[in-house]
Design an enzyme around this catalytic site. Sequence first.
Site, PDB file in Angstrom:
ATOM      1  N   CYS A 149       2.201   1.115   6.095  1.00  0.00           N
ATOM      2  CA  CYS A 149       2.164   2.520   6.520  1.00  0.00           C
ATOM      3  C   CYS A 149       0.782   3.138   6.315  1.00  0.00           C
ATOM      4  O   CYS A 149       0.296   3.206   5.187  1.00  0.00           O
ATOM      5  CB  CYS A 149       3.208   3.329   5.757  1.00  0.00           C
ATOM      6  SG  CYS A 149       4.896   2.749   6.007  1.00  0.00           S
ATOM      7  N   ASP A 203      -5.692   1.591   5.464  1.00  0.00           N
ATOM      8  CA  ASP A 203      -7.096   1.935   5.649  1.00  0.00           C
ATOM      9  C   ASP A 203      -7.569   1.368   6.986  1.00  0.00           C
ATOM     10  O   ASP A 203      -7.495   0.163   7.221  1.00  0.00           O
ATOM     11  CB  ASP A 203      -7.919   1.338   4.503  1.00  0.00           C
ATOM     12  CG  ASP A 203      -9.362   1.846   4.472  1.00  0.00           C
ATOM     13  OD1 ASP A 203      -9.841   2.322   5.520  1.00  0.00           O
ATOM     14  OD2 ASP A 203      -9.988   1.761   3.408  1.00  0.00           O
ATOM     15  N   GLU A 255       1.008  10.386   4.027  1.00  0.00           N
ATOM     16  CA  GLU A 255       0.107  10.429   5.168  1.00  0.00           C
ATOM     17  C   GLU A 255       0.835  10.883   6.429  1.00  0.00           C
ATOM     18  O   GLU A 255       0.280  11.612   7.258  1.00  0.00           O
ATOM     19  CB  GLU A 255      -0.521   9.051   5.398  1.00  0.00           C
ATOM     20  CG  GLU A 255      -1.586   8.680   4.389  1.00  0.00           C
ATOM     21  CD  GLU A 255      -2.789   9.614   4.451  1.00  0.00           C
ATOM     22  OE1 GLU A 255      -3.206   9.976   5.555  1.00  0.00           O
ATOM     23  OE2 GLU A 255      -3.295   9.980   3.378  1.00  0.00           O
ATOM     24  N   THR A 291      -2.289  -7.380  -2.394  1.00  0.00           N
ATOM     25  CA  THR A 291      -1.483  -8.292  -1.582  1.00  0.00           C
ATOM     26  C   THR A 291      -2.319  -9.119  -0.623  1.00  0.00           C
ATOM     27  O   THR A 291      -1.847 -10.147  -0.127  1.00  0.00           O
ATOM     28  CB  THR A 291      -0.424  -7.506  -0.787  1.00  0.00           C
ATOM     29  OG1 THR A 291      -1.066  -6.472  -0.036  1.00  0.00           O
ATOM     30  CG2 THR A 291       0.588  -6.877  -1.725  1.00  0.00           C
ATOM     31  N   GLY A 323       0.837  -1.189   0.000  1.00  0.00           N
ATOM     32  CA  GLY A 323       0.000   0.000   0.000  1.00  0.00           C
ATOM     33  C   GLY A 323       0.871   1.236   0.000  1.00  0.00           C
ATOM     34  O   GLY A 323       0.727   2.121   0.846  1.00  0.00           O
ATOM     35  N   ILE A 355      -2.725  -0.969  -5.031  1.00  0.00           N
ATOM     36  CA  ILE A 355      -3.872  -1.517  -5.753  1.00  0.00           C
ATOM     37  C   ILE A 355      -4.493  -0.511  -6.710  1.00  0.00           C
ATOM     38  O   ILE A 355      -5.162  -0.886  -7.670  1.00  0.00           O
ATOM     39  CB  ILE A 355      -4.926  -2.034  -4.744  1.00  0.00           C
ATOM     40  CG1 ILE A 355      -5.906  -2.985  -5.436  1.00  0.00           C
ATOM     41  CG2 ILE A 355      -5.645  -0.884  -4.049  1.00  0.00           C
ATOM     42  CD1 ILE A 355      -6.826  -3.719  -4.476  1.00  0.00           C
ATOM     43  N   THR A 391       6.380   9.418   4.413  1.00  0.00           N
ATOM     44  CA  THR A 391       5.164   9.063   3.685  1.00  0.00           C
ATOM     45  C   THR A 391       4.251  10.277   3.563  1.00  0.00           C
ATOM     46  O   THR A 391       4.292  11.197   4.391  1.00  0.00           O
ATOM     47  CB  THR A 391       4.396   7.928   4.402  1.00  0.00           C
ATOM     48  OG1 THR A 391       3.919   8.413   5.662  1.00  0.00           O
ATOM     49  CG2 THR A 391       5.294   6.722   4.635  1.00  0.00           C
TER      50      THR A 391
END
Length: 275
Positions: A170, A173, A250, A151, A92, A116, A248
């Site tokens: 990391c 969701d 986020e 995955t 992800g 994805i 990252t």
Amino acid sequence: MAGPAKKRQKREDNRQEGQMPQKKFYRQRAHANPFSDHDLTYPSCPAAMDWSQHFPAFTVAKAVSSTDALDNDHEHENIQQISQQVAVADIGCGFGGLLFALAPKMPKTLILGLEIRTSVTEFVQEKAKALRNQNGDSGLYQNVSCIRANTMKFLPNFFTKGQLEKIFLCFPDPHFKARKHKARIVSTTLASEYAYVMKPGGNVYTITDVEDLHLWMAEHFEAHPSFERVSDEELERDECVQTMRTETEEGKKVERNNGTKYVVVFRRLEDPPWP
């Protein structure tokens, strides 16, 4: 379908060879349903995966006998293989902030992002190409790439037993609703799959700004016999932890909002001997 087509056209119109992709043309929904029937391409087994297109600088030609060749109609076949295996996976990976921060720190290690979402995967792939072009003969960023993959369904299709040294999860969701918890990236079943593809002594790194998810991930890994929790003292000495906290997309957003980042890391234990 008009929206995505227009966005793709804008990407093509604004793309220039060797230049960095612009993130605004690759924006997509923050999360995708891992249980949907996505149009995915994946190998039947790790040996069937062609990694040369992702890591061309590490590619070597190798003659393979008919017993090993994927095309059994030929006695011998020259296929492209890479000189070493992928050792680090960012599951992800989003827009690849962690990937591109780790790549120069680990120049001899192959690092792969798995994402994805189609547009986001394409952004990371284009950025990797642009960074390789910009850095020329230095060899920087030749060790990083990204593939589109689910995955939760196909991790063992890409990696062999004991292959990975590090896995990063990391800001996954959180799937807040209880009925959605089955879609979380950590579960009893998935912990077993992570254990299968991980080398003993390797680490699974997790970070989130959602305390409930943090506790959930810690609980599931602590309950699994193949993992042990890494001490806070050791985390302070781990450069990957600091990189994960700050690089990252986020993570930067949480920093701007003065949020809390919860980190927990688990080490893959040696399998017990057969009785």
